[in-house]
Design an enzyme around this catalytic site. Structure first.
Site, mmCIF file in Angstrom:
data_model
loop_
_atom_site.group_PDB
_atom_site.id
_atom_site.type_symbol
_atom_site.label_atom_id
_atom_site.label_comp_id
_atom_site.label_asym_id
_atom_site.label_seq_id
_atom_site.Cartn_x
_atom_site.Cartn_y
_atom_site.Cartn_z
ATOM 1 N N GLY A 13 0.832 -1.223 0.000
ATOM 2 C CA GLY A 13 0.000 0.000 0.000
ATOM 3 C C GLY A 13 0.851 1.251 0.000
ATOM 4 O O GLY A 13 0.464 2.274 0.564
ATOM 5 N N THR A 15 1.367 3.393 -2.204
ATOM 6 C CA THR A 15 0.789 4.563 -2.885
ATOM 7 C C THR A 15 -0.270 5.272 -2.040
ATOM 8 O O THR A 15 -0.736 6.341 -2.413
ATOM 9 C CB THR A 15 0.113 4.139 -4.215
ATOM 10 O OG1 THR A 15 -0.850 3.117 -3.909
ATOM 11 C CG2 THR A 15 1.121 3.624 -5.221
ATOM 12 N N GLY A 16 -0.640 4.675 -0.919
ATOM 13 C CA GLY A 16 -1.706 5.263 -0.098
ATOM 14 C C GLY A 16 -1.188 6.382 0.790
ATOM 15 O O GLY A 16 -0.006 6.741 0.780
ATOM 16 N N ASP A 61 -0.145 -7.459 -6.151
ATOM 17 C CA ASP A 61 -1.502 -7.370 -5.615
ATOM 18 C C ASP A 61 -1.606 -8.331 -4.432
ATOM 19 O O ASP A 61 -1.003 -9.408 -4.449
ATOM 20 C CB ASP A 61 -2.482 -7.776 -6.720
ATOM 21 C CG ASP A 61 -3.904 -7.379 -6.396
ATOM 22 O OD1 ASP A 61 -4.413 -6.466 -7.064
ATOM 23 O OD2 ASP A 61 -4.504 -7.980 -5.481
ATOM 24 N N GLN A 86 -8.582 -2.430 0.897
ATOM 25 C CA GLN A 86 -9.736 -1.648 0.453
ATOM 26 C C GLN A 86 -10.099 -0.918 1.739
ATOM 27 O O GLN A 86 -10.596 -1.524 2.675
ATOM 28 C CB GLN A 86 -10.849 -2.575 -0.052
ATOM 29 C CG GLN A 86 -12.016 -1.870 -0.735
ATOM 30 C CD GLN A 86 -12.718 -0.799 0.082
ATOM 31 O OE1 GLN A 86 -12.436 0.410 -0.073
ATOM 32 N NE2 GLN A 86 -13.609 -1.188 0.975
ATOM 33 N N SER A 128 -7.916 -1.555 12.578
ATOM 34 C CA SER A 128 -8.706 -0.323 12.537
ATOM 35 C C SER A 128 -9.676 -0.238 13.709
ATOM 36 O O SER A 128 -10.199 -1.261 14.179
ATOM 37 C CB SER A 128 -9.505 -0.306 11.228
ATOM 38 O OG SER A 128 -10.542 0.633 11.289
ATOM 39 N N GLU A 130 -12.505 0.476 13.399
ATOM 40 C CA GLU A 130 -13.790 -0.035 12.889
ATOM 41 C C GLU A 130 -14.076 -1.446 13.395
ATOM 42 O O GLU A 130 -15.197 -1.928 13.270
ATOM 43 C CB GLU A 130 -13.795 -0.001 11.357
ATOM 44 C CG GLU A 130 -13.840 1.400 10.770
ATOM 45 C CD GLU A 130 -15.232 2.028 10.768
ATOM 46 O OE1 GLU A 130 -16.222 1.298 10.802
ATOM 47 O OE2 GLU A 130 -15.308 3.274 10.762
ATOM 48 N N TYR A 152 -15.964 -3.723 5.981
ATOM 49 C CA TYR A 152 -14.569 -3.320 6.212
ATOM 50 C C TYR A 152 -14.137 -3.691 7.627
ATOM 51 O O TYR A 152 -13.086 -4.304 7.837
ATOM 52 C CB TYR A 152 -14.436 -1.809 5.981
ATOM 53 C CG TYR A 152 -13.106 -1.219 6.418
ATOM 54 C CD1 TYR A 152 -11.979 -1.304 5.601
ATOM 55 C CD2 TYR A 152 -12.982 -0.561 7.652
ATOM 56 C CE1 TYR A 152 -10.761 -0.762 6.005
ATOM 57 C CE2 TYR A 152 -11.771 -0.011 8.059
ATOM 58 C CZ TYR A 152 -10.668 -0.113 7.226
ATOM 59 O OH TYR A 152 -9.462 0.419 7.636
ATOM 60 N N HIS A 182 -7.108 8.755 10.853
ATOM 61 C CA HIS A 182 -6.008 9.714 10.717
ATOM 62 C C HIS A 182 -6.009 10.247 9.291
ATOM 63 O O HIS A 182 -6.242 9.526 8.340
ATOM 64 C CB HIS A 182 -4.670 9.105 11.125
ATOM 65 C CG HIS A 182 -4.408 7.758 10.547
ATOM 66 N ND1 HIS A 182 -4.985 6.617 11.044
ATOM 67 C CD2 HIS A 182 -3.630 7.381 9.517
ATOM 68 C CE1 HIS A 182 -4.574 5.574 10.351
ATOM 69 N NE2 HIS A 182 -3.756 6.010 9.393
HETATM 70 P P1 NAP Z 1 -5.203 4.256 1.557
HETATM 71 O O1 NAP Z 1 -4.677 5.622 1.335
HETATM 72 O O2 NAP Z 1 -6.570 3.958 1.040
HETATM 73 O O3 NAP Z 1 -4.171 3.217 0.955
HETATM 74 C C1 NAP Z 1 -4.512 1.880 0.735
HETATM 75 C C2 NAP Z 1 -3.445 1.253 -0.123
HETATM 76 O O4 NAP Z 1 -3.823 -0.106 -0.396
HETATM 77 C C3 NAP Z 1 -3.273 1.927 -1.502
HETATM 78 O O5 NAP Z 1 -1.903 1.999 -1.785
HETATM 79 C C4 NAP Z 1 -3.958 0.944 -2.451
HETATM 80 O O6 NAP Z 1 -3.440 0.963 -3.749
HETATM 81 C C5 NAP Z 1 -3.594 -0.370 -1.766
HETATM 82 N N1 NAP Z 1 -4.407 -1.484 -2.246
HETATM 83 C C6 NAP Z 1 -5.744 -1.540 -2.380
HETATM 84 N N2 NAP Z 1 -6.113 -2.735 -2.881
HETATM 85 C C7 NAP Z 1 -4.976 -3.454 -3.067
HETATM 86 C C8 NAP Z 1 -4.692 -4.748 -3.560
HETATM 87 N N3 NAP Z 1 -5.668 -5.549 -4.015
HETATM 88 N N4 NAP Z 1 -3.401 -5.165 -3.593
HETATM 89 C C9 NAP Z 1 -2.405 -4.354 -3.196
HETATM 90 N N5 NAP Z 1 -2.607 -3.102 -2.730
HETATM 91 C C10 NAP Z 1 -3.880 -2.660 -2.664
HETATM 92 O O7 NAP Z 1 -5.220 3.896 3.120
HETATM 93 P P2 NAP Z 1 -4.411 4.608 4.313
HETATM 94 O O8 NAP Z 1 -5.245 5.710 4.849
HETATM 95 O O9 NAP Z 1 -3.027 4.875 3.876
HETATM 96 O O10 NAP Z 1 -4.445 3.463 5.410
HETATM 97 C C11 NAP Z 1 -3.376 2.529 5.532
HETATM 98 C C12 NAP Z 1 -3.894 1.284 6.234
HETATM 99 O O11 NAP Z 1 -4.394 1.639 7.513
HETATM 100 C C13 NAP Z 1 -5.056 0.603 5.509
HETATM 101 O O12 NAP Z 1 -4.954 -0.782 5.697
HETATM 102 C C14 NAP Z 1 -6.275 1.132 6.217
HETATM 103 O O13 NAP Z 1 -7.368 0.234 6.111
HETATM 104 C C15 NAP Z 1 -5.745 1.231 7.639
HETATM 105 N N6 NAP Z 1 -6.408 2.218 8.462
HETATM 106 C C16 NAP Z 1 -6.451 3.504 8.057
HETATM 107 C C17 NAP Z 1 -7.090 4.443 8.839
HETATM 108 C C18 NAP Z 1 -7.157 5.892 8.426
HETATM 109 O O14 NAP Z 1 -7.896 6.652 9.080
HETATM 110 N N7 NAP Z 1 -6.414 6.322 7.434
HETATM 111 C C19 NAP Z 1 -7.662 4.065 10.068
HETATM 112 C C20 NAP Z 1 -7.585 2.730 10.450
HETATM 113 C C21 NAP Z 1 -6.939 1.818 9.651
HETATM 114 P P3 NAP Z 1 -3.989 1.973 -4.900
HETATM 115 O O15 NAP Z 1 -3.193 3.229 -4.760
HETATM 116 O O16 NAP Z 1 -3.712 1.243 -6.165
HETATM 117 O O17 NAP Z 1 -5.453 2.169 -4.640
#
Ligand code: NAP
Length: 347
Positions: A13, A15-16, A61, A86, A128, A130, A152, A182
């Site tokens: 992830g 790119t996220g 992936d 996701q 999370s 959640e 989720y 966050h």
């Molecule tokens: P994000 O910006 O949505 O990033 C998710 C990443 O997962 C992206 O790089 C996406 O790639 C990648 N991804 C999605 N489907 C995939 C697949 N099939 N195979 C490989 N990669 C895949 O999320 P974030 O905010 O950085 O969060 C990071 C982690 O923390 C996540 O697991 C999220 O669920 C968890 N989390 C986040 C929060 C929050 O508030 N931000 C809170 C609790 C938990 P693409 O760029 O191609 O879409």
């Protein structure tokens, strides 16, 4: 704890939002950083533009077990951070199977790939808040019961449970960060906070109908208003840049454990909107529209992190205030939109 020279970290992830902040953080500690992204074209996405020469990005992936094993054998990582997911709780009702497949089973595939190829590798799993869902307690900590209210949350709970089981039964180092919301300027545009920050910036610049669309395919700002769901929903919102430090700290401990990570302060969506609009000299009056389509089938209880365990054991506390974080997000959009507008005028 700081002598991380020559360590290799693999980030799913990349790119996220969190992937890019974590990559910056680890590069600052002299790690070799290898990022996994699901599409090669995604290497061009804006969160990573400034890092393309510094991190190695490879395509993988989370549905592909054999490729994960190949990459672990090839890079021999000391640490793996599983951030791929996701990650959109609201959207998980429309992508229920994909959410289970990637957010839940994808994480399991990764743990299994580590077990089979490099079981001494330390793994961080992004859990999370959640998973608590409708737990109904005033604040949530590591002992709070799990009661997810969307696919989720359920998928994250599966991954969380498997991670704990592998750590306890197979003696693997898999740490779990139960992350509360966050945010940052790098947040995906369909998340509520980013829509509000973008909307406030547009309206402050006189843009009544935005070019950027919401998840329904409609302008985020339409007729000078943004459409949102439940304005009374209460969340604990922190700054993503602070949370990646907690992830790293969890992998520097003597044993794998789980930690709630959040600010301990909660705000309603309405308060988030007032702070965002207030930062550009506006009030929310006349600019918010409640739209039933953005209501969730079941709403989680108010989310407030009790992160005292992280404070005591990791020495972690958030550094960025709620107001500073919201202002940072709105300001980012104001500057970006101004650049776009002046670029258009020059052309
Ligand atoms: P994000 O910006 O949505 O990033 C998710 C990443 O997962 C992206 O790089 C996406 O790639 C990648 N991804 C999605 N489907 C995939 C697949 N099939 N195979 C490989 N990669 C895949 O999320 P974030 O905010 O950085 O969060 C990071 C982690 O923390 C996540 O697991 C999220 O669920 C968890 N989390 C986040 C929060 C929050 O508030 N931000 C809170 C609790 C938990 P693409 O760029 O191609 O879409």
């Amino acid at each position: 704890m700081d002598s991380a020279k020559n360590k290799t970290a693999l980030i799913t992830g990349i790119t996220g939002q969190d992937g890019s902040y974590l990559a910056e953080f680890l590069l600052g500690k002299s790690y070799r950083v290898v990022g996994l992204c699901r599409h090669r074209s995604a290497m061009k996405v804006k969160n990573l533009n400034h890092l393309v020469d510094k991190v190695e990005v490879v395509e993988c992936d989370l549905s592909n077990s054999s490729l994960m094993m190949d990459l672990i054998r090839r890079y021999q990582p000391d640490e793996i951070y599983n951030l791929a997911s996701q990650s959109f709780p609201g959207e998980s009702w429309h992508k229920a199977i994909e959410t289970g497949e990637i957010t839940g089973l994808g994480a399991h595939r990764l743990f299994e790939a580590v077990r089979q190829t490099k079981p001494d590798c330390r793994v961080f799993q992004a859990s999370s808040s959640e998973i608590f869902g409708a737990a109904g307690e005033r604040s949530q900590n590591e002992r709070t019961q799990y009661k997810p209210v969307n696919p989720y949350g359920a998928a994250k709970l599966y991954a969380h449970s498997i991670a704990r089981m592998y750590a306890e039964s197979l003696d693997m180092f898999i740490a779990r960060g139960i992350l509360f919301n966050h945010e940052s300027p790098r947040r995906g545009i369909h998340f509520l906070t980013q829509k509000v920050a973008y909307g406030a910036a547009c309206i402050s610049l006189g843009i009544k109908n935005s070019l950027t669309l919401n998840e329904q395919g409609e302008p985020i700002v339409a007729d000078g208003k943004i459409s949102l769901g439940n304005l009374d929903a209460r969340r604990d919102w922190g700054f993503a840049g602070d949370y990646v430090e907690a992830m790293w700290l969890m992998l520097q401990q003597d044993k794998p454990d789980e930690f709630v990570i959040g600010t301990g302060q909660s705000h309603t969506v309405r308060e988030f909107c007032s702070t965002a609009f207030g930062s550009v000299g506006l009030t929310t009056k006349d600019h918010l529209r409640v739209d039933q389509r953005f209501l969730r089938p079941a709403e989680a209880s108010p989310m407030i992190a009790d992160a005292s365990k992280a404070k005591d054991i990791l020495g972690w506390t958030p550094k960025t205030s709620f107001t500073a974080m919201v202002e940072m997000m709105v300001n980012y959009h104001v500057l970006t939109l101004r650049d776009e507008m002046s670029g258009k005028l020059k052309r």
